[in-house]
Design a protein around this motif. Sequence first.
Motif, PDB file in Angstrom:
ATOM      1  N   LYS A 298       0.817  -1.219   0.000  1.00 54.47           N
ATOM      2  CA  LYS A 298       0.000   0.000   0.000  1.00 54.47           C
ATOM      3  C   LYS A 298       0.843   1.258   0.000  1.00 54.47           C
ATOM      4  O   LYS A 298       0.567   2.197  -0.770  1.00 54.47           O
ATOM      5  CB  LYS A 298      -0.917  -0.002   1.223  1.00 54.47           C
ATOM      6  N   ASP A 299       1.868   1.305   0.841  1.00 55.20           N
ATOM      7  CA  ASP A 299       2.599   2.557   1.049  1.00 55.20           C
ATOM      8  C   ASP A 299       3.886   2.629   0.229  1.00 55.20           C
ATOM      9  O   ASP A 299       4.110   3.597  -0.500  1.00 55.20           O
ATOM     10  CB  ASP A 299       2.920   2.722   2.537  1.00 55.20           C
ATOM     11  N   VAL A 300       4.732   1.626   0.342  1.00 55.12           N
ATOM     12  CA  VAL A 300       6.018   1.687  -0.351  1.00 55.12           C
ATOM     13  C   VAL A 300       5.823   1.554  -1.863  1.00 55.12           C
ATOM     14  O   VAL A 300       6.390   2.311  -2.654  1.00 55.12           O
ATOM     15  CB  VAL A 300       6.976   0.599   0.156  1.00 55.12           C
ATOM     16  N   TYR A 301       4.998   0.591  -2.290  1.00 49.98           N
ATOM     17  CA  TYR A 301       4.808   0.339  -3.720  1.00 49.98           C
ATOM     18  C   TYR A 301       3.602   1.070  -4.298  1.00 49.98           C
ATOM     19  O   TYR A 301       3.303   0.928  -5.484  1.00 49.98           O
ATOM     20  CB  TYR A 301       4.702  -1.164  -3.980  1.00 49.98           C
ATOM     21  N   GLU A 302       2.900   1.832  -3.485  1.00 49.14           N
ATOM     22  CA  GLU A 302       1.803   2.699  -3.925  1.00 49.14           C
ATOM     23  C   GLU A 302       0.812   1.971  -4.830  1.00 49.14           C
ATOM     24  O   GLU A 302       0.338   2.494  -5.836  1.00 49.14           O
ATOM     25  CB  GLU A 302       2.367   3.932  -4.632  1.00 49.14           C
ATOM     26  N   GLY A 303       0.499   0.727  -4.459  1.00 47.30           N
ATOM     27  CA  GLY A 303      -0.489  -0.042  -5.200  1.00 47.30           C
ATOM     28  C   GLY A 303       0.065  -0.839  -6.362  1.00 47.30           C
ATOM     29  O   GLY A 303      -0.666  -1.622  -6.977  1.00 47.30           O
ATOM     30  N   TYR A 304       1.358  -0.696  -6.688  1.00 44.85           N
ATOM     31  CA  TYR A 304       1.957  -1.465  -7.780  1.00 44.85           C
ATOM     32  C   TYR A 304       2.501  -2.798  -7.266  1.00 44.85           C
ATOM     33  O   TYR A 304       3.537  -3.280  -7.744  1.00 44.85           O
ATOM     34  CB  TYR A 304       3.085  -0.670  -8.437  1.00 44.85           C
ATOM     35  N   ALA A 305       1.829  -3.396  -6.315  1.00 43.02           N
ATOM     36  CA  ALA A 305       2.252  -4.683  -5.761  1.00 43.02           C
ATOM     37  C   ALA A 305       1.110  -5.249  -4.939  1.00 43.02           C
ATOM     38  O   ALA A 305       0.145  -4.552  -4.601  1.00 43.02           O
ATOM     39  CB  ALA A 305       3.508  -4.509  -4.895  1.00 43.02           C
ATOM     40  N   ASP A 306       1.222  -6.536  -4.618  1.00 46.80           N
ATOM     41  CA  ASP A 306       0.262  -7.214  -3.748  1.00 46.80           C
ATOM     42  C   ASP A 306       0.998  -7.713  -2.510  1.00 46.80           C
ATOM     43  O   ASP A 306       2.180  -8.077  -2.582  1.00 46.80           O
ATOM     44  CB  ASP A 306      -0.369  -8.400  -4.479  1.00 46.80           C
ATOM     45  N   ALA A 307       0.292  -7.729  -1.381  1.00 49.39           N
ATOM     46  CA  ALA A 307       0.918  -8.182  -0.136  1.00 49.39           C
ATOM     47  C   ALA A 307       1.427  -9.607  -0.277  1.00 49.39           C
ATOM     48  O   ALA A 307       0.805 -10.454  -0.929  1.00 49.39           O
ATOM     49  CB  ALA A 307      -0.088  -8.096   1.008  1.00 49.39           C
ATOM     50  N   GLY A 308       2.587  -9.873   0.311  1.00 46.15           N
ATOM     51  CA  GLY A 308       3.222 -11.176   0.183  1.00 46.15           C
ATOM     52  C   GLY A 308       2.414 -12.297   0.798  1.00 46.15           C
ATOM     53  O   GLY A 308       1.966 -12.194   1.939  1.00 46.15           O
ATOM     54  N   THR A 309       2.220 -13.357   0.024  1.00 43.83           N
ATOM     55  CA  THR A 309       1.496 -14.526   0.524  1.00 43.83           C
ATOM     56  C   THR A 309       2.340 -15.790   0.489  1.00 43.83           C
ATOM     57  O   THR A 309       2.009 -16.769   1.146  1.00 43.83           O
ATOM     58  CB  THR A 309       0.215 -14.762  -0.302  1.00 43.83           C
ATOM     59  N   GLY A 310       3.398 -15.768  -0.313  1.00 45.63           N
ATOM     60  CA  GLY A 310       4.234 -16.951  -0.435  1.00 45.63           C
ATOM     61  C   GLY A 310       5.394 -16.667  -1.369  1.00 45.63           C
ATOM     62  O   GLY A 310       5.607 -15.533  -1.796  1.00 45.63           O
ATOM     63  N   ILE A 311       6.143 -17.694  -1.690  1.00 50.78           N
ATOM     64  CA  ILE A 311       7.250 -17.537  -2.625  1.00 50.78           C
ATOM     65  C   ILE A 311       6.714 -17.190  -4.010  1.00 50.78           C
ATOM     66  O   ILE A 311       7.296 -16.408  -4.745  1.00 50.78           O
ATOM     67  CB  ILE A 311       8.100 -18.818  -2.656  1.00 50.78           C
ATOM     68  N   TYR A 312       5.552 -17.780  -4.359  1.00 53.78           N
ATOM     69  CA  TYR A 312       4.903 -17.484  -5.633  1.00 53.78           C
ATOM     70  C   TYR A 312       3.748 -16.516  -5.394  1.00 53.78           C
ATOM     71  O   TYR A 312       2.972 -16.669  -4.446  1.00 53.78           O
ATOM     72  CB  TYR A 312       4.358 -18.755  -6.274  1.00 53.78           C
ATOM     73  N   GLY A 313       3.616 -15.528  -6.278  1.00 55.13           N
ATOM     74  CA  GLY A 313       2.568 -14.529  -6.130  1.00 55.13           C
ATOM     75  C   GLY A 313       1.439 -14.693  -7.127  1.00 55.13           C
ATOM     76  O   GLY A 313       1.346 -15.705  -7.828  1.00 55.13           O
TER      77      GLY A 313
END
Length: 496
Positions: A298-313
Motif C-alpha cells: 500500500k505505502d512503499v509500492y503505492e499499489g503497484y504490488a500485492d501483499a506477500g502470501t508466499g514464494i509465488y505470487g
Amino acid sequence: MRRLRLLCAFLLTPVLSGCFASEGADGSADDTDDGSRLRVALAFPPAENLSPYGADATILSRLGVTEGLTALDANGAPAPALASSWRRENDRTWLFTLREAGFQDGTEVTPAAVAASLTHATEAKPAPAALAGVTLTAKAEGSTGVRVTTKDPDPVLPLRLSSPSLAVLSAQAYAEEDGVDPVGHATGPFELTKVMGATAATLDRFADYWGGRAQAAGIDVKFVSDGTARANALRTGQVDLAEAIPVAQAATLDKGLRKATATTRTTSLLLNTGSGPFKNAGRRAAARQAVDTAVFAKDVYEGYADAGTGIYGPAVTWAEGKRTAPGGRAPAADADGTAITLATYDNRPELPEVAQVLKQQLEKAGFRVDLEVRAYARLETDALDGKFDAFVLARNTLVDTGDPVSVLASDHTCDGGYNIAQLCDRSVDKAVARAESLADTDARQDAAMAAEARILGTDAVVPLVHQRIITGVGTGVRGALLDPYERTLVGIGTRR
C-alpha cells in the motif's frame, strides 16, 4: 510526499543530459531509413563481466543478444528457439533438432558447437541457477541433432534449457581461460560490439539473424542504477526504454509512458540460517512475527504490488488454489536487543525504503538493526557468502527456468547456488527433490506448493510483496517486449 517527489524529480532532470545521443559503433549518428537506434536505460550494471552464468545473463537476453535451445512462450511453456523441435527418448534423454542458424562471429551453429557450449555451462563455478541439482551431458548427433542426457530423470529439461544462463555461444566465447566473452559470439538479433565497463554498452543489428532482420539498427545502452535518473531520461526524451521505473517516479511520467506488468517477482526478507543470530529458529520466528506485510504494497509500492502470501505470487495463477499453510514453525523467542545487520541494494529504488520500514518494525519488536545499502554488484558476493544476518531481495521466481521447482532448488536447498538464506534443511531438500522428480504438470505444481510450505515453515524466508514492474516506454516506440518473466525487452520488432 507525492508533491515532494515530483519536485525532486524535476530538479534532477539534468542528470543524464547528453548521455543518450544515438550513435552507431563508429560514433556517427544513425537515424536513417535503415532503422533508428534504440536508447535504453537498464537498472543493473554488469556484476560479472557479462558472464551468462550469473545475474548478468538476463541483461544479455533482455537486449536480444543471447538465446538458448528453447524459449518461454506467453503461457510459460517451452517454445522453439535455436532448436526447432525436440523429443524425449527415455526418462533421462532428449534429442533436440537444430534449426539453420549462425553465430555473430560468422561461424555456424552446429551440434558440436551447441554441445560444447552446454558443457561449458555445466563446468561453470558456481553452477548456473538453472542447473542447481542437475547433472547433464550434451553430445552432437548427426548434422542437426544434440542429445542431452541427465544423470537423473528431468521431466522439465526443455524448460530448463530456456534459461538465459544456458545461452548458446560460439567456441570463440570460451577462448580465454579467465571467463566467457559474449561480445560478438552469440546468436541473437543484436550483436554486442562494445562494453564500457559497468557504465554503457553498444549493440548493432546482427544482419544474418535466423529469425529475420531487426527493425532497429542497434541499441545504445546506459546502466543507470539511479531510478530517478532513469525516469527523468525517459520523460525528457533522452531514452526510448527505461526498465524498473520506481513507483515513486511513476507520477512524473505521462500515463502513456509507463507500462505496468504483473510479474512473477517476489520481494522477500531472507534470514541467515547458517550463522549469526538467525541461526536460532526462535529468533527467526520473532522477526517474521514483527513484519506487517500490508504496509509495503500500500505505502512503499503505492499499489503497484500485492501483499506477500508466499514464494509465488498472483502472477503464478495456479499457485493460490494449491497453497497450504506452513507447519512446524518454532515458537518465537524474545528479541532481547539482539543486534542484526540488514542489507539490500538500491538498483531497485523501493528496496531501501522497504528495508527502512523493516528496520522500524524489527526495532519495535526488540532487535537492534544496522542497515547497509549498496549497489547490487557490490553486494552479491557478500550476500551469497552469508555475511549479512538479513537481506531484502526482489527475486523473479520463474526467471531461471520457467519451472516453479527450480527456484526452490537454487535458493533454498543445501546445494543451491543462490541460497542467500544459507538454508540447509533435510525436510526441505526432500520435498524439493520429490517435486523435481514429477513429470505431470499438476502433480509437479502440487509438490512445489508442498515444498513452499516446508520452506516457509523454517522462517528463513518472509515474503513481503509481489511486484508489478513499471517499464518506461517512450512516445513512438513500438514492439517493446513486456515480459512477466523479465527475460525480454528488445526484439526484432522493437523500433522507434
